[in-house]
Design an enzyme around this catalytic site. Sequence first.
Site, PDB file in Angstrom:
ATOM      1  N   HIS A  78      -3.976   1.288   8.047  1.00  0.00           N
ATOM      2  CA  HIS A  78      -2.594   1.651   8.011  1.00  0.00           C
ATOM      3  C   HIS A  78      -2.416   2.756   7.002  1.00  0.00           C
ATOM      4  CE1 HIS A  78       2.015   0.700   7.839  1.00  0.00           C
ATOM      5  NE2 HIS A  78       1.746   1.740   6.680  1.00  0.00           N
ATOM      6  N   GLU A  79      -3.068   2.755   5.492  1.00  0.00           N
ATOM      7  CA  GLU A  79      -2.892   3.689   4.712  1.00  0.00           C
ATOM      8  C   GLU A  79      -3.814   5.134   5.070  1.00  0.00           C
ATOM      9  OE1 GLU A  79      -0.415   3.504   2.784  1.00  0.00           O
ATOM     10  OE2 GLU A  79      -0.224   1.176   3.102  1.00  0.00           O
ATOM     11  N   GLN A 103       3.047   9.979   1.399  1.00  0.00           N
ATOM     12  CA  GLN A 103       4.520   9.322   1.446  1.00  0.00           C
ATOM     13  C   GLN A 103       4.973   9.582  -0.036  1.00  0.00           C
ATOM     14  OE1 GLN A 103       2.632   5.188   2.245  1.00  0.00           O
ATOM     15  NE2 GLN A 103       4.655   4.951   3.156  1.00  0.00           N
ATOM     16  N   GLY A 159       0.929  -1.214  -0.039  1.00  0.00           N
ATOM     17  CA  GLY A 159      -0.150   0.013   0.039  1.00  0.00           C
ATOM     18  C   GLY A 159       0.928   1.410   0.254  1.00  0.00           C
ATOM     19  N   HIS A 163      -1.985   7.021   7.393  1.00  0.00           N
ATOM     20  CA  HIS A 163      -0.860   7.873   6.692  1.00  0.00           C
ATOM     21  C   HIS A 163      -1.715   9.338   6.337  1.00  0.00           C
ATOM     22  CE1 HIS A 163       2.790   5.688   6.191  1.00  0.00           C
ATOM     23  NE2 HIS A 163       2.212   4.651   5.540  1.00  0.00           N
ATOM     24  N   CYS A 195       6.417  -0.522   7.101  1.00  0.00           N
ATOM     25  CA  CYS A 195       5.933   0.747   6.308  1.00  0.00           C
ATOM     26  C   CYS A 195       7.099   1.061   5.594  1.00  0.00           C
ATOM     27  CB  CYS A 195       5.729   1.697   7.432  1.00  0.00           C
ATOM     28  SG  CYS A 195       5.147   3.299   6.523  1.00  0.00           S
ATOM     29  N   LEU A 196       6.966   1.439   4.237  1.00  0.00           N
ATOM     30  CA  LEU A 196       7.956   1.967   3.403  1.00  0.00           C
ATOM     31  C   LEU A 196       8.339   3.021   3.863  1.00  0.00           C
ATOM     32  CD1 LEU A 196       6.045   1.284   0.134  1.00  0.00           C
ATOM     33  CD2 LEU A 196       7.763  -0.155   0.819  1.00  0.00           C
TER      34      LEU A 196
HETATM   35 NI    NI Z   1       3.023   2.811   5.740  1.00  0.00          NI
END
Ligand code: NI
Length: 171
Positions: free
Chosen positions: A135-136, A51, A46, A139, A93-94
């Site tokens: 999660h997204e 981000q 995701g 963000h 998480c990226l």
């Molecule tokens: Ni993330």
Amino acid sequence: MALLEIKKYPEKILAQKTEPVKEFTLELQKLIDDMVETMYAAPGAGLAANQVSVSKQVLVIDVSMTEEKIPLIVLINPEIVYIEGESEFEEGCLSLPGYVTVVKRAEKVKVKGLDRNGKPVEVEGTGLLSRALQHEIDHLNGILLIDRIGRLRKEFFKKRFAREKVLSKSR
Ligand code: NI
């Protein structure tokens, strides 16, 4: 399409609430395509627009690596309208490369939003999809998974992060 740079903790944009999308422009379509490509290249399950430095309520999710039947999800201005149950599972998480931790989240969620053309959609998920949606959407509200693990574990993360930063500079 183009690969976008993924911002990492502690970049400020990750801690800021994003703005709702009002116009479904060609620019938005390009952003979505680039986000999808960037997510697959990472690889990740995701990605949220902030981000990749765009403070807009746009997210993409693809959990098909483990949940084969679920197609790519694109959601604009998403909002959680229903939650049920509780689940604890490991999450990464990226924007926090190399960090994995157990996060407590709702087991099931229902999310309302718009698709990439502005048409209302509803997505319901359990398991990994539910986790990815939460999660997204976090963000998009400026919340990272380290904000969901309690004060002590967050302090521990910050200490480790500071230590690793010093180490990488001295190399
Ligand atoms: Ni993330």
